[in-house]
Write a protein that holds these residues in place. Structure first.
Motif, PDB file in Angstrom:
ATOM      1  N   PHE A 144       0.762  -1.207   0.006  1.00 56.66           N
ATOM      2  CA  PHE A 144      -0.020  -0.187   0.006  1.00 56.66           C
ATOM      3  C   PHE A 144       0.849   1.365   0.048  1.00 56.66           C
ATOM      4  CE2 PHE A 144      -3.195  -2.775   2.129  1.00 56.66           C
ATOM      5  CZ  PHE A 144      -4.044  -3.125   0.692  1.00 56.66           C
ATOM      6  N   VAL A 145       2.044   1.143   0.298  1.00 58.86           N
ATOM      7  CA  VAL A 145       2.952   2.335   0.301  1.00 58.86           C
ATOM      8  C   VAL A 145       3.658   2.477  -1.343  1.00 58.86           C
ATOM      9  CG1 VAL A 145       5.057   3.452   0.969  1.00 58.86           C
ATOM     10  CG2 VAL A 145       3.458   2.314   2.684  1.00 58.86           C
ATOM     11  N   VAL A 146       4.043   1.254  -1.721  1.00 55.04           N
ATOM     12  CA  VAL A 146       4.976   1.205  -3.056  1.00 55.04           C
ATOM     13  C   VAL A 146       4.184   1.373  -3.892  1.00 55.04           C
ATOM     14  CG1 VAL A 146       6.686  -0.392  -4.272  1.00 55.04           C
ATOM     15  CG2 VAL A 146       6.862  -0.019  -1.847  1.00 55.04           C
TER      16      VAL A 146
ATOM     17  N   ILE B 266      22.052  -5.682  -3.202  1.00 56.05           N
ATOM     18  CA  ILE B 266      23.476  -5.825  -2.724  1.00 56.05           C
ATOM     19  C   ILE B 266      23.980  -4.105  -2.878  1.00 56.05           C
ATOM     20  CG2 ILE B 266      25.651  -6.181  -2.916  1.00 56.05           C
ATOM     21  CD1 ILE B 266      24.471  -8.932  -4.048  1.00 56.05           C
ATOM     22  N   ILE B 267      23.584  -3.530  -4.049  1.00 54.41           N
ATOM     23  CA  ILE B 267      23.895  -2.145  -4.249  1.00 54.41           C
ATOM     24  C   ILE B 267      23.342  -1.138  -2.939  1.00 54.41           C
ATOM     25  CG2 ILE B 267      23.685  -0.047  -5.539  1.00 54.41           C
ATOM     26  CD1 ILE B 267      23.983  -2.139  -7.986  1.00 54.41           C
ATOM     27  N   PHE B 268      22.172  -1.357  -2.725  1.00 52.39           N
ATOM     28  CA  PHE B 268      21.498  -0.605  -1.747  1.00 52.39           C
ATOM     29  C   PHE B 268      21.785  -0.750  -0.386  1.00 52.39           C
ATOM     30  CE2 PHE B 268      18.724   1.267  -4.856  1.00 52.39           C
ATOM     31  CZ  PHE B 268      17.816   2.390  -4.565  1.00 52.39           C
ATOM     32  N   MET B 269      22.218  -2.052  -0.065  1.00 52.26           N
ATOM     33  CA  MET B 269      22.711  -2.383   1.111  1.00 52.26           C
ATOM     34  C   MET B 269      23.907  -1.638   1.413  1.00 52.26           C
ATOM     35  SD  MET B 269      21.738  -6.444   1.454  1.00 52.26           S
ATOM     36  CE  MET B 269      22.600  -6.765   3.140  1.00 52.26           C
ATOM     37  N   PHE B 270      24.798  -1.432   0.421  1.00 49.95           N
ATOM     38  CA  PHE B 270      25.857  -0.618   0.459  1.00 49.95           C
ATOM     39  C   PHE B 270      25.677   0.713   0.655  1.00 49.95           C
ATOM     40  CE2 PHE B 270      28.875   1.893  -1.867  1.00 49.95           C
ATOM     41  CZ  PHE B 270      30.177   1.862  -1.125  1.00 49.95           C
ATOM     42  N   ILE B 271      24.842   1.332   0.063  1.00 53.19           N
ATOM     43  CA  ILE B 271      24.604   2.668  -0.062  1.00 53.19           C
ATOM     44  C   ILE B 271      23.896   2.971   1.556  1.00 53.19           C
ATOM     45  CG2 ILE B 271      22.935   4.593  -0.778  1.00 53.19           C
ATOM     46  CD1 ILE B 271      23.285   3.163  -3.472  1.00 53.19           C
ATOM     47  N   PHE B 272      23.108   2.157   1.976  1.00 51.95           N
ATOM     48  CA  PHE B 272      22.453   2.375   3.207  1.00 51.95           C
ATOM     49  C   PHE B 272      23.227   1.763   4.407  1.00 51.95           C
ATOM     50  CE2 PHE B 272      18.986   3.705   0.429  1.00 51.95           C
ATOM     51  CZ  PHE B 272      18.301   4.487   1.048  1.00 51.95           C
ATOM     52  N   ASN B 273      24.500   1.579   4.051  1.00 56.00           N
ATOM     53  CA  ASN B 273      25.133   0.810   5.227  1.00 56.00           C
ATOM     54  C   ASN B 273      25.766   1.761   6.334  1.00 56.00           C
ATOM     55  OD1 ASN B 273      28.084  -0.145   6.605  1.00 56.00           O
ATOM     56  ND2 ASN B 273      27.219  -2.115   5.591  1.00 56.00           N
TER      57      ASN B 273
ATOM     58  N   ILE C 189      13.877  -1.143   1.737  1.00 55.71           N
ATOM     59  CA  ILE C 189      13.363  -1.984   0.636  1.00 55.71           C
ATOM     60  C   ILE C 189      12.147  -1.239  -0.080  1.00 55.71           C
ATOM     61  CG2 ILE C 189      12.460  -4.292   0.145  1.00 55.71           C
ATOM     62  CD1 ILE C 189      13.748  -5.479   2.605  1.00 55.71           C
ATOM     63  N   MET C 190      11.573  -0.519   0.474  1.00 50.74           N
ATOM     64  CA  MET C 190      10.539   0.064  -0.408  1.00 50.74           C
ATOM     65  C   MET C 190      11.192   1.231  -1.203  1.00 50.74           C
ATOM     66  SD  MET C 190       7.787   0.918   2.702  1.00 50.74           S
ATOM     67  CE  MET C 190       6.777  -0.009   3.439  1.00 50.74           C
ATOM     68  N   ILE C 191      12.128   2.053  -0.622  1.00 51.89           N
ATOM     69  CA  ILE C 191      12.856   2.975  -1.491  1.00 51.89           C
ATOM     70  C   ILE C 191      13.633   2.384  -2.675  1.00 51.89           C
ATOM     71  CG2 ILE C 191      14.591   4.598  -1.643  1.00 51.89           C
ATOM     72  CD1 ILE C 191      14.179   5.056   1.283  1.00 51.89           C
ATOM     73  N   MET C 192      14.119   1.247  -2.360  1.00 53.20           N
ATOM     74  CA  MET C 192      14.928   0.386  -3.530  1.00 53.20           C
ATOM     75  C   MET C 192      13.776  -0.228  -4.551  1.00 53.20           C
ATOM     76  SD  MET C 192      16.854  -3.289  -2.959  1.00 53.20           S
ATOM     77  CE  MET C 192      15.609  -3.742  -2.273  1.00 53.20           C
ATOM     78  N   ASN C 193      12.572  -0.817  -4.011  1.00 52.40           N
ATOM     79  CA  ASN C 193      11.629  -1.355  -4.969  1.00 52.40           C
ATOM     80  C   ASN C 193      11.055   0.055  -5.970  1.00 52.40           C
ATOM     81  OD1 ASN C 193       8.722  -2.533  -5.634  1.00 52.40           O
ATOM     82  ND2 ASN C 193       9.982  -4.308  -4.978  1.00 52.40           N
TER      83      ASN C 193
ATOM     84  N   GLN D 219      14.278  -9.607  -2.517  1.00 55.48           N
ATOM     85  CA  GLN D 219      14.808  -8.397  -1.892  1.00 55.48           C
ATOM     86  C   GLN D 219      14.906  -8.662  -0.491  1.00 55.48           C
ATOM     87  OE1 GLN D 219      12.359  -5.565  -3.238  1.00 55.48           O
ATOM     88  NE2 GLN D 219      13.003  -5.403  -5.463  1.00 55.48           N
ATOM     89  N   ALA D 220      13.839  -9.208   0.271  1.00 57.13           N
ATOM     90  CA  ALA D 220      13.627  -9.369   1.452  1.00 57.13           C
ATOM     91  C   ALA D 220      14.600 -10.498   2.116  1.00 57.13           C
ATOM     92  CB  ALA D 220      12.318  -9.770   2.085  1.00 57.13           C
TER      93      ALA D 220
END
Length: 305
Positions: free
Chosen positions: A87-89, A132-139, A171-175, A242-243
């Motif tokens: 409902f957000v994405v 993986i890229i977003f996990m690095f960005i938000f590390n 995960i929402m932002i990434m999706n 993703q999750a």
């Protein structure tokens, strides 16, 4: 005598055409029967049983697996996370894709082809790589924390990946970022057929850019929007990879990234004697997707009428 002979020949030709048609359709029908219909019936059968696939035993349990879902706190958390995610994405990705497509379809914009190519690039990247890229960005030592601390937004880095308050939002932002280009392309393809005379008439009447978007573009694209919303709902409710990568398959931290699809995987392949419960979860998920999609389609049709 010639008329009955012609009728017989026509019937024979029609019969041959039907045989040819069914012959070409047979492989697709066989695949649909085995991997769609039989799979559904088998999943329904499993959901009413306590199943141990290792030794091949099936113990009938009735509705126990379904009752267990509503008494399982993890299942309720997964349901909440999945619904929140969808409902957000879905509204945000639909709105952003529509606005970007509208801007890129403007005649006065220079370098439209370059912008379209740049926006479309995320679609060409696999979901696993993007995660993986977003996990690095938000590390905790990643670019986001460094930038926010450099402008004085906060003094200490935030652990986005391990903080339950932020993990699902990442995960929402990434999706949204990864799906907007696909839906933008669909909108752009539809805007090509929109008559420019409508915009010209609106300009003569003094309509602003927002007025054109609201009263011309949005109503014209309503059938496409229905498709975008329905496919978005199905995709978000089935969100798994993703999750899984984000939490290493656990749904953590503190079940904040646990979705129904991930939970089904955990019970189907991660634990013994829980295949029946996983099948019940899958049936509930399918019913949810069908119901929400039907409601969304009905609401959009009412707006159109």
């Amino acid at each position: 005598m010639e008329l009955p002979i012609k009728k017989k020949k026509a019937k024979k030709n029609n019969r041959q055409e039907r045989i040819q048609a069914y012959t070409f359709l047979a492989p697709a029908l066989l695949v649909a029967l085995v991997f769609f219909l039989l799979a559904i019936f088998y999943a329904i059968y499993l959901s009413f049983n306590d199943v141990n696939l290792f030794i091949g035993t099936y113990t009938f349990k009735g509705f126990d697996n379904y009752i267990r879902i509503f008494n399982d706190k993890r299942a309720l958390i997964a349901l909440k996370n999945t619904a929140t995610f969808a409902f957000v994405v879905v509204p945000l990705q639909t709105l952003i894709a529509l606005v970007i497509a509208y801007i890129l379809s403007s005649e006065g914009l220079k370098g439209k082809k370059i912008f379209r190519m740049v926006y479309f690039l995320p679609t060409l990247t696999s979901s696993s790589a993007l995660t993986i890229i977003f996990m690095f960005i938000f590390n905790i030592y990643g670019p986001i924390n460094e930038f926010m601390m450099s402008i004085g937004a906060y003094s200490e880095p935030i652990n986005f990946l391990q903080n339950p308050a932020y993990s699902l939002k990442v995960i929402m932002i990434m999706n949204i970022w990864s799906t907007v280009p696909y839906y933008m392309t669909i909108y752009l393809a539809s805007l090509v057929d929109l008559p420019s005379s409508l915009y010209e008439a609106a300009s003569i009447d003094g309509a602003s850019t927002l007025d054109k978007l609201r009263y011309i573009t949005v109503p014209y694209l309503r059938p496409i929007t229905t498709f975008v919303i329905l496919t978005g709902i199905i995709g978000t409710f089935q969100m798994f990879d993703q999750a899984y990568i984000f939490s290493n398959g656990s749904g953590g931290p503190s079940n904040s990234t646990l979705t129904l699809a991930l939970m089904i995987y955990q019970y189907a392949f991660g634990q013994m004697n829980t295949m029946g419960y996983a099948a019940a979860l899958a049936i509930i998920l399918a019913i949810m997707i069908f119901t929400v999609s039907l409601i969304a389609e009905k609401l959009n049709q009412e707006k159109e009428s």
